[in-house]
Design a protein around this motif. Structure first.
Motif, PDB file in Angstrom:
ATOM      1  N   ALA A  10       0.840  -1.207   0.000  1.00 19.74           N
ATOM      2  CA  ALA A  10       0.000   0.000   0.000  1.00 19.74           C
ATOM      3  C   ALA A  10       0.870   1.250   0.000  1.00 19.74           C
ATOM      4  N   VAL A  11       1.946   1.221   0.799  1.00 11.50           N
ATOM      5  CA  VAL A  11       2.879   2.353   0.825  1.00 11.50           C
ATOM      6  C   VAL A  11       3.605   2.462  -0.515  1.00 11.50           C
ATOM      7  N   SER A  12       3.936   1.319  -1.120  1.00 12.59           N
ATOM      8  CA  SER A  12       4.571   1.334  -2.449  1.00 12.59           C
ATOM      9  C   SER A  12       3.678   2.058  -3.453  1.00 12.59           C
ATOM     10  N   LEU A  13       2.365   1.790  -3.369  1.00  9.37           N
ATOM     11  CA  LEU A  13       1.416   2.436  -4.265  1.00  9.37           C
ATOM     12  C   LEU A  13       1.376   3.941  -4.011  1.00  9.37           C
ATOM     13  N   LEU A  14       1.452   4.326  -2.745  1.00 11.52           N
ATOM     14  CA  LEU A  14       1.485   5.737  -2.397  1.00 11.52           C
ATOM     15  C   LEU A  14       2.746   6.395  -2.941  1.00 11.52           C
ATOM     16  N   ILE A  15       3.866   5.668  -2.900  1.00 15.43           N
ATOM     17  CA  ILE A  15       5.126   6.167  -3.456  1.00 15.43           C
ATOM     18  C   ILE A  15       4.961   6.459  -4.950  1.00 15.43           C
ATOM     19  N   VAL A  16       4.299   5.539  -5.654  1.00 13.13           N
ATOM     20  CA  VAL A  16       4.061   5.721  -7.084  1.00 13.13           C
ATOM     21  C   VAL A  16       3.268   7.004  -7.339  1.00 13.13           C
ATOM     22  N   LEU A  17       2.246   7.253  -6.529  1.00 16.38           N
ATOM     23  CA  LEU A  17       1.424   8.451  -6.697  1.00 16.38           C
ATOM     24  C   LEU A  17       2.229   9.727  -6.451  1.00 16.38           C
ATOM     25  N   VAL A  18       3.091   9.691  -5.429  1.00 15.50           N
ATOM     26  CA  VAL A  18       3.942  10.857  -5.129  1.00 15.50           C
ATOM     27  C   VAL A  18       4.890  11.143  -6.291  1.00 15.50           C
ATOM     28  N   ILE A  19       5.515  10.085  -6.810  1.00 19.04           N
ATOM     29  CA  ILE A  19       6.444  10.246  -7.933  1.00 19.04           C
ATOM     30  C   ILE A  19       5.703  10.780  -9.158  1.00 19.04           C
ATOM     31  N   ALA A  20       4.515  10.225  -9.421  1.00 17.23           N
ATOM     32  CA  ALA A  20       3.734  10.639 -10.587  1.00 17.23           C
ATOM     33  C   ALA A  20       3.349  12.112 -10.500  1.00 17.23           C
ATOM     34  N   TRP A  21       2.991  12.560  -9.299  1.00 19.74           N
ATOM     35  CA  TRP A  21       2.606  13.969  -9.112  1.00 19.74           C
ATOM     36  C   TRP A  21       3.768  14.901  -9.455  1.00 19.74           C
ATOM     37  N   GLY A  22       4.957  14.578  -8.939  1.00 17.05           N
ATOM     38  CA  GLY A  22       6.129  15.408  -9.232  1.00 17.05           C
ATOM     39  C   GLY A  22       6.555  15.312 -10.683  1.00 17.05           C
ATOM     40  N   THR A  23       6.389  14.133 -11.273  1.00 15.40           N
ATOM     41  CA  THR A  23       6.801  13.917 -12.663  1.00 15.40           C
ATOM     42  C   THR A  23       5.950  14.733 -13.625  1.00 15.40           C
ATOM     43  N   TRP A  24       4.661  14.850 -13.339  1.00 17.77           N
ATOM     44  CA  TRP A  24       3.769  15.573 -14.246  1.00 17.77           C
ATOM     45  C   TRP A  24       4.215  17.019 -14.431  1.00 17.77           C
ATOM     46  N   GLY A  25       4.552  17.694 -13.322  1.00 12.38           N
ATOM     47  CA  GLY A  25       4.988  19.084 -13.426  1.00 12.38           C
ATOM     48  C   GLY A  25       6.280  19.208 -14.212  1.00 12.38           C
ATOM     49  N   LEU A  26       7.245  18.322 -13.931  1.00 11.76           N
ATOM     50  CA  LEU A  26       8.525  18.358 -14.635  1.00 11.76           C
ATOM     51  C   LEU A  26       8.343  18.048 -16.113  1.00 11.76           C
ATOM     52  N   LEU A  27       7.498  17.048 -16.421  1.00  6.21           N
ATOM     53  CA  LEU A  27       7.258  16.666 -17.816  1.00  6.21           C
ATOM     54  C   LEU A  27       6.595  17.797 -18.586  1.00  6.21           C
ATOM     55  N   LYS A  28       5.589  18.408 -17.972  1.00  9.51           N
ATOM     56  CA  LYS A  28       4.859  19.494 -18.632  1.00  9.51           C
ATOM     57  C   LYS A  28       5.785  20.672 -18.943  1.00  9.51           C
ATOM     58  N   ASP A  29       6.614  21.064 -17.962  1.00  5.07           N
ATOM     59  CA  ASP A  29       7.508  22.202 -18.158  1.00  5.07           C
ATOM     60  C   ASP A  29       8.598  21.900 -19.179  1.00  5.07           C
ATOM     61  N   SER A  30       9.166  20.680 -19.132  1.00  5.30           N
ATOM     62  CA  SER A  30      10.259  20.345 -20.044  1.00  5.30           C
ATOM     63  C   SER A  30       9.766  20.187 -21.477  1.00  5.30           C
ATOM     64  N   VAL A  31       8.550  19.646 -21.653  1.00  2.00           N
ATOM     65  CA  VAL A  31       7.978  19.545 -22.997  1.00  2.00           C
ATOM     66  C   VAL A  31       7.705  20.943 -23.563  1.00  2.00           C
ATOM     67  N   ALA A  32       7.157  21.825 -22.736  1.00  2.00           N
ATOM     68  CA  ALA A  32       6.886  23.201 -23.184  1.00  2.00           C
ATOM     69  C   ALA A  32       8.176  23.890 -23.622  1.00  2.00           C
ATOM     70  N   MET A  33       9.248  23.707 -22.847  1.00  2.00           N
ATOM     71  CA  MET A  33      10.533  24.310 -23.217  1.00  2.00           C
ATOM     72  C   MET A  33      11.081  23.695 -24.504  1.00  2.00           C
ATOM     73  N   SER A  34      10.905  22.387 -24.670  1.00  2.00           N
ATOM     74  CA  SER A  34      11.380  21.714 -25.880  1.00  2.00           C
ATOM     75  C   SER A  34      10.661  22.239 -27.120  1.00  2.00           C
ATOM     76  N   LEU A  35       9.406  22.661 -26.936  1.00  2.00           N
ATOM     77  CA  LEU A  35       8.616  23.206 -28.042  1.00  2.00           C
ATOM     78  C   LEU A  35       8.788  24.721 -28.179  1.00  2.00           C
ATOM     79  N   LEU A  36       9.782  25.265 -27.457  1.00  4.89           N
ATOM     80  CA  LEU A  36      10.135  26.696 -27.526  1.00  4.89           C
ATOM     81  C   LEU A  36       8.998  27.608 -27.083  1.00  4.89           C
ATOM     82  N   ALA A  37       8.231  27.158 -26.100  1.00  3.71           N
ATOM     83  CA  ALA A  37       7.182  28.006 -25.541  1.00  3.71           C
ATOM     84  C   ALA A  37       7.796  29.170 -24.779  1.00  3.71           C
TER      85      ALA A  37
END
Length: 303
Positions: A192-219
């Motif tokens: 159950a804690v492992s699943l919670l770890i996955v959710l925490v990682i996913a939350w942080g990853t979304w922000g990083l992914l969104k910002d890095s993709v925007a920069m890659s597209l020269l936003a």
């Protein structure tokens, strides 16, 4: 006077206040500490039967790779331009941030797969070992995160910081799970804690992914308003119109701009361009600006 092509930055901006800071020592310390901890945590996770420890070790391994990527990119960004790469390798920091987000997605998939398997087939877990090893992880991850605390304006450094800060929180969760298992004997707490770890990682990853993709597209970089910059340029004395305005990230810390200013009275001189350069750098965080002065508009598209 006809159309002129002028750079709005002079020699006084050669350094640029938003150039990547040197975090070489921080990266080296972080990589050494976390590599050692990954080995220890994975070994004790296997011995104790804790999927939460193994999941955290897997995430820490991705963080070691992320630190290596971020470090390599920050070094490459400082290399001098060449005849082919006229901007140098500044944009490698954007690629590193994007790659780090990709690494996190892979880690999420691997941890989620094993966690679901463990939920279906619970195993005995040594709660005391979990708590002790994860407690060491809190110290290592929090200490490493602190090394990158002052570089939050750089998404590449922010990615490294978020990786380590999230790990410290995840390790705290594993400590709590270990103590809970020790007190209750309930083995389902571990996956159950492992699943919670996955959710925490996913939350942080979304922000990083969104910002890095925007920069890659020269936003236009976050924190810079295209409208505010356009209004500033349009409001300058003698300017009738602004067109072909483009603002894009050269790296995770440096921003470039090109614009055409229609000025029927002709070129106002170098002092005018110098003032634009100062304003764009100090009020809009744009350190590389190229301004073209025109008597009549010659819109080349995207005006």
């Amino acid at each position: 006077m006809g159309a002129g092509h002028d750079h709005a930055h002079g020699s006084d901006h050669a350094g640029h206040s938003h150039a990547p800071a040197d975090f070489g020592r921080a990266f080296l310390i972080g990589i050494i500490l976390n590599t050692g901890f990954v080995i220890v945590e994975a070994a004790y996770g296997w011995i104790s039967g804790s999927m939460a420890l193994i999941a955290d070790a897997g995430h820490n391994l991705s963080d070691v790779l992320a630190l290596m990527l971020a470090w390599g990119a920050s070094v490459a960004a400082k290399k001098a331009p060449t005849d082919r790469f006229t901007y140098g390798y500044k944009s490698s920091t954007i690629l590193a941030a994007l790659a780090n987000a990709g690494l996190l997605l892979v880690a999420i998939g691997a941890i989620l797969f094993e966690t679901l398997h463990r939920m279906a087939q619970p195993a005995e877990v040594q709660g005391e070992t979990m708590a002790i090893v994860a407690g060491i992880g809190i110290l290592i991850n929090a200490g490493t995160a602190a090394l990158f605390l002052r570089g939050q304006h750089d998404i590449n450094i922010r990615g490294a910081f978020l990786h380590m800060a999230a790990d410290a929180l995840v390790s705290l969760g594993v400590v709590i799970a270990g103590l809970a298992i020790l007190w209750t004997g309930e083995t389902w707490i571990d996956p159950a804690v492992s699943l919670l770890i996955v959710l925490v990682i996913a939350w942080g990853t979304w922000g990083l992914l969104k910002d890095s993709v925007a920069m890659s597209l020269l936003a236009v970089p976050k924190g810079i308003s295209e409208k505010a910059v356009r209004d500033y340029l349009a409001g300058l004395p003698g300017v009738d119109a602004v067109h072909d305005l483009h603002i894009w990230p050269m790296s995770t810390t440096e921003t470039a701009l090109t614009a055409h200013l229609v000025m029927p009275q002709g070129h106002p001189g170098d002092t005018f361009l110098s003032e634009i350069s100062h304003e764009l750098e100090h009020h809009y965080r744009i350190g590389h600006a190229t301004i073209q002065i025109e008597r009549t508009p010659h819109c080349s598209g995207g005006c």
